[in-house]
Design an enzyme around this catalytic site. Structure first.
Site, PDB file in Angstrom:
ATOM      1  N   VAL A 175      26.702  15.969  57.399  1.00  0.00           N
ATOM      2  CA  VAL A 175      26.910  14.617  56.877  1.00  0.00           C
ATOM      3  C   VAL A 175      27.606  13.723  57.904  1.00  0.00           C
ATOM      4  O   VAL A 175      28.193  12.704  57.558  1.00  0.00           O
ATOM      5  CB  VAL A 175      27.708  14.639  55.551  1.00  0.00           C
ATOM      6  CG1 VAL A 175      26.854  15.201  54.426  1.00  0.00           C
ATOM      7  CG2 VAL A 175      28.993  15.431  55.690  1.00  0.00           C
ATOM      8  N   CYS A 176      27.526  14.115  59.169  1.00  0.00           N
ATOM      9  CA  CYS A 176      28.096  13.304  60.245  1.00  0.00           C
ATOM     10  C   CYS A 176      26.966  12.627  61.005  1.00  0.00           C
ATOM     11  O   CYS A 176      25.969  13.267  61.341  1.00  0.00           O
ATOM     12  CB  CYS A 176      28.916  14.172  61.192  1.00  0.00           C
ATOM     13  SG  CYS A 176      29.845  13.192  62.385  1.00  0.00           S
TER      14      CYS A 176
END
Length: 327
Positions: A175-176
């Site tokens: 989720v980066c």
């Protein structure tokens, strides 16, 4: 230097088996020492708000696993330390580098946590070095983890400032989106970055991000990590703090990055995103499966403990491991 360095990631590596010397995988010891403490597994659930809360932290500590509490409930950190110590459990918290954090650290002298993690996206920074020195001056017995970084120079500087361990990984997480938003990071070569940094390190390295399978834990240890921080594999459990969402009769849990607008509460300097993960079973079951898989890894390494993983050979098989397979 950079041109000569082999560049690869987890899916590009296969470890080569050695002769097995144990009668059963259950004989393999997956425990690891960090600071003055020994933990059951070399894994750490990511210190993110959709991964860990106080209830999970307490259960992990009680069961002999390492944890790092996130830093997004700032007022709750001191009472959390007190509650953990009242139960004779280790306290492990996160701090940032803003000015008010200095007073907060100083206020912990009477009841110091066993572990503090300085948790910012770009850890090779004067602000982090200054905070390391402050924590070590105020709380000399506290084990300090600093990060995140992606180069040997950063590891050496943070260690020289007093960090007891460094966290390696700039943007490889699920989720980066740092690499997309900035053009920088270790996404796509995280395992090579761990190897590069570990060669320069004199103290423990924590590999953070990019772990997609349990086999990636063994690979991290092979290339120099002492511990492995994991987000997505620990997200989505029944106990996970992420919000439950139901779509077409199937339940999902939210999982978002610490630099996402959902975490920040505003759309500013966003380097994270939100995804939905199908709800898994219980966290304890995932930890048990991780242990069993790691025990199998140790048996393939021809050893009895995690250290044996560091001695195996490997091959680089660019993007061919999956070969259409899925778990």
């Amino acid at each position: 230097m950079f041109n000569d360095m082999p560049v690869f990631d987890y899916e590009d590596i296969q470890l080569i088996p050695n002769k097995c010397i144990i009668n059963s995988r259950s004989e393999a010891d997956t425990s690891v020492r960090l600071g003055n403490y020994t933990f059951k597994l070399p894994v750490i659930p990511a210190n993110m708000q959709t991964i860990i809360d106080e209830t999970i932290a307490e259960q992990l500590a009680r069961d002999g696993y390492f944890y790092i509490m996130h830093r997004f409930d700032e007022q709750g950190r001191k009472p959390f330390i007190q509650r953990m110590h009242e139960q004779q459990l280790i306290a492990s918290i996160s701090v940032g580098v803003k000015d008010y954090e200095y007073d907060f650290v100083s206020s912990l002298k009477e009841d110091a946590p066993e572990f503090i993690t300085i948790d910012i996206a770009h850890g090779h920074a004067d602000s982090v070095i200054k905070m390391i020195k402050h924590i070590k001056a105020e709380l000399p017995e506290t084990f300090v983890i600093a990060g995140n970084v992606g180069t040997p120079e950063a590891v050496r500087e943070l260690e020289n400032a007093g960090a007891d361990a460094t966290k390696v990984g700039i943007g490889p997480g699920k989720v980066c989106i740092t690499k997309v938003k900035t053009g920088f990071g270790t996404g796509g070569w995280q395992l090579a970055a761990v190897r590069w940094c570990a060669k320069a390190a004199r103290k423990p390295i924590i590999a953070d991000g990019g772990i997609r399978t349990h086999g990636d834990i063994a690979k991290s240890i092979r290339f120099g990590a002492t511990m492995v921080m994991i987000g997505s594999l620990f997200a989505g459990h029944i106990e996970s703090p992420g919000k439950m969402v139901e779509i077409d009769g199937q339940s999902f849990k939210e999982y978002y990055g610490s630099a996402s607008e959902y975490q920040k509460g505003e759309h500013k300097n966003v380097e994270g995103k939100k995804i939905l993960l199908p709800t898994k079973g219980h966290l304890a079951d995932t930890l048990t499966e991780m242990k069993q898989d790691l025990q199998s890894s140790i048996s393939y390494a021809g050893g009895r403990e995690l250290e044996s993983l560091r001695r195996v050979n490997y091959v680089i098989v660019k993007n061919s491991i999956w070969n259409g397979d899925s778990i």
